[in-house]
Design a protein around this motif. Sequence first.
Motif, PDB file in Angstrom:
ATOM      1  N   ARG A  67      41.461  49.042  40.728  1.00 23.35           N
ATOM      2  CA  ARG A  67      42.369  47.895  40.838  1.00 23.35           C
ATOM      3  C   ARG A  67      41.543  46.611  40.823  1.00 23.35           C
ATOM      4  N   GLU A  86      41.698  48.797  34.879  1.00 24.18           N
ATOM      5  CA  GLU A  86      42.878  49.025  35.714  1.00 24.18           C
ATOM      6  C   GLU A  86      44.006  49.694  34.936  1.00 24.18           C
ATOM      7  N   LYS A  87      44.230  49.244  33.714  1.00 21.65           N
ATOM      8  CA  LYS A  87      45.285  49.865  32.910  1.00 21.65           C
ATOM      9  C   LYS A  87      44.933  51.306  32.553  1.00 21.65           C
ATOM     10  N   LYS A  88      43.650  51.561  32.284  1.00 26.68           N
ATOM     11  CA  LYS A  88      43.241  52.914  31.923  1.00 26.68           C
ATOM     12  C   LYS A  88      43.382  53.868  33.097  1.00 26.68           C
ATOM     13  N   ARG A  89      43.025  53.398  34.308  1.00 24.39           N
ATOM     14  CA  ARG A  89      43.042  54.279  35.473  1.00 24.39           C
ATOM     15  C   ARG A  89      44.393  54.335  36.166  1.00 24.39           C
ATOM     16  N   ASN A  90      45.183  53.271  36.044  1.00 30.45           N
ATOM     17  CA  ASN A  90      46.435  53.208  36.807  1.00 30.45           C
ATOM     18  C   ASN A  90      47.685  52.996  35.960  1.00 30.45           C
ATOM     19  N   GLY A  91      47.503  52.718  34.686  1.00 28.54           N
ATOM     20  CA  GLY A  91      48.650  52.585  33.799  1.00 28.54           C
ATOM     21  C   GLY A  91      49.223  51.183  33.714  1.00 28.54           C
ATOM     22  N   ALA A  92      49.096  50.406  34.756  1.00 28.72           N
ATOM     23  CA  ALA A  92      49.638  49.047  34.775  1.00 28.72           C
ATOM     24  C   ALA A  92      48.855  48.215  35.780  1.00 28.72           C
TER      25      ALA A  92
END
Length: 407
Positions: free
Chosen positions: A76, A211-217
Amino acid sequence: MTFSASPAEPRADMPTLGIPGLGALIVLVAGTLALGVAYGPAQGALFLVGGALGISLYHAAFGFTSAWRVFIAEGRGRGLRVQMLLLALAVILFFPFLASGTLFGHEVRGNISPAGIGVMVGAFMFGIGMQLGGGCASGTLFTAGGGNARMLVTLFFFIVGSLIGTMHTQWWAALPALPATALFQPFGALGGIAVSLLIFGAIAALTVFVEKKRNGALEQAPPSPRHGLSRYLRGPWPLVFGAVALVILNFATLALAGRPWGITSAFALWGAKGAQLIGIDVASWPHWQQPANAKALAQSVFADVTSVMDFGIIAGAMLAAALAGKFAPSLDIPLRSVLAAVVGGLLLGYGARIAYGCNIGAYFSGIASGSLHGYLWAVAAFVGNVIGVRLRPWFFMERSVVRRMDG
């Protein structure tokens, strides 16, 4: 005639200071006046700026440590992106005046130091200490002032580590290093700003990608329980608001003190004065024989700009905690947590001394000054934070717990 609340039931949005808050307010007002009379208006104003920094750090929960930990552990990056905004605003505001050497007709200088082995090792140690101690330099002060008893342990050993560091600063300074250089020296103010913004933009973009790669958004800012004036009196502040406040207050420090905000040199001074009280001849150490350090050691701590601002941060954070209704110190601290505070504090103190500063003096104010050592500090400290995050579960018995108020 009817009333919605009795006098014994104050409105929830009205701050109640209590004894700690009232005491902190009196200290801030009386301290500003007393320092202004004894040491000049600028010294009194700097104490008040320190108080405002403490309020801003507490109400915005502006934690360098927690932002780095959340990114390392969970991917994050909201906190890191706000730090890039902080640095971007700072270089835009600072570079023109530092390049010219004057601000409002007064001479100013940046926090510009050599970039070498000492910075790398010290910042790496500091990074580990951030995660074990539970905070950075600013985080230690504002959480301790806000009533976190464990952070008093971190602060004490931060001071001890800083004193030990002064025994070896000459040795570390003699190791290979690039000369003290600021980005506005080879590129000019506008060129230095442009290079800096490219670096900050690239880091922010990297956090978005991760962050997008690990959490989607991307993570959204949490909703505030308070709104309007009550939110700014009692917190929590928006993180961006806190960043803007820190930049403005750092600029006020530059205008009043002639150099940017710093924290940890005061810890070394407090440690040295404490050592003198128990009979240790620190004045014979090479570090304390340097003219500026010898002068500080001979004078009252209230004559020292950094000390005065640190005292202000503690008082300001105490006032903010009282306004937020969260000043409730507890001595129920697990033994492993105390051990982490001891080890973390020593690493923080020693690392800051040999690296020419901490997350404020080297990272925030160093990069705001365009200093190459600030960028080297950031890289080495981040690596140290990675190690520190891996060590935290042993000390804190946690898996992936991140506290917003943690440093």
